[in-house]
Design a protein around this motif. Sequence first.
Motif, PDB file in Angstrom:
ATOM      1  N   THR A 165      16.149  20.893 -33.635  1.00  0.00           N
ATOM      2  CA  THR A 165      17.073  22.029 -33.564  1.00  0.00           C
ATOM      3  C   THR A 165      16.374  23.340 -33.215  1.00  0.00           C
ATOM      4  O   THR A 165      16.964  24.405 -33.367  1.00  0.00           O
ATOM      5  CB  THR A 165      17.809  22.207 -34.918  1.00  0.00           C
TER       6      THR A 165
ATOM      7  N   LYS B 161      23.078  28.216 -40.146  1.00  0.00           N
ATOM      8  CA  LYS B 161      23.825  27.937 -38.920  1.00  0.00           C
ATOM      9  C   LYS B 161      23.116  26.896 -38.051  1.00  0.00           C
ATOM     10  O   LYS B 161      23.761  26.140 -37.320  1.00  0.00           O
ATOM     11  CB  LYS B 161      24.017  29.225 -38.118  1.00  0.00           C
TER      12      LYS B 161
ATOM     13  N   ASP C 182      23.084  21.718 -39.241  1.00  0.00           N
ATOM     14  CA  ASP C 182      24.346  21.124 -39.642  1.00  0.00           C
ATOM     15  C   ASP C 182      24.064  19.861 -40.452  1.00  0.00           C
ATOM     16  O   ASP C 182      22.914  19.534 -40.743  1.00  0.00           O
ATOM     17  CB  ASP C 182      25.217  20.805 -38.425  1.00  0.00           C
TER      18      ASP C 182
END
Length: 288
Positions: A54, A97, A100
């Motif tokens: 990410t 944020k 997830d």
Amino acid sequence: MKDFKYAVFAGGGCRCLWQAGFWHVVSPELKLKPDIVAGVSAGAAMACMIMTGTEEIGLRLMKEAVADNKKNFYLKNIIKKERAFPHYDIYRGTIIKTFDLDALQRLKKGPELRVLCTNPPRYLGAISGTLMGLMSYTIEKHTTQPVHPKLASKLGYKPVVVKLNDCNTVEEVADMIICSSCTPPIVPIMRYKNKVTLDGGIMDNVPVSAISKDERKGKMLVLMTRLYKTGKIPSDPNILYIQPSKLPPIAKWDYTSPSGLQAAYDLGRSDGDTFIKQYKSGYYNTNH
């Protein structure tokens, strides 16, 4: 056989985006899949993003957040009894944020990811423990400039190593990373298991110590964010310390510069390209 069974991510605030850029280039070339990863402060955040795939999302969200932030200190907020420093809200919000539920599951299934924090000695309170810890770190950084500090340990500070894989929620992950990054007053005093918990960099800003010598059975890749003079970096045939070619062009706690964040990431990619060429030719100079 793996080239590197272990990976370590040093602290360094915004400059840690250099690590993400470097890893993005080097990892597919060397097929990096470490068994154990250790990180401290923002290096822990980078390690977590990288191991869950990410990091590019995190970079985008961080740039968006700091683009909306005009200052690193808001004096008027003191009058309002609000936080004068915007860093905690931006930092924690970006982590939440970025990760997830799918990323959380990848974290649990991925390599063991350790985060280093610091507990001040019992003879000090929260504020005095914070001040003395940060002072000891600063003194060493500007005098002997060791890669691995020793003064805090002599003063009674204790390392705390936590496995991020054991976190059950994204909020727990964020809080643990911020505990490892806790440098008041920029980040408020944090607690883990009811104990004041400070930036792990006070104990070791390049947290090789989070992976004990007894358990090491292979080579370790260490990504730093500062520049160390020739001779300062420890010599160990099983540890490859890598530092940037130059200081990433952003201050550690500058939360106002999206271009600075991108520049740190881009420098990492450029240094990664150089590293691959040198490493595959059988030569790499740690003190380049």
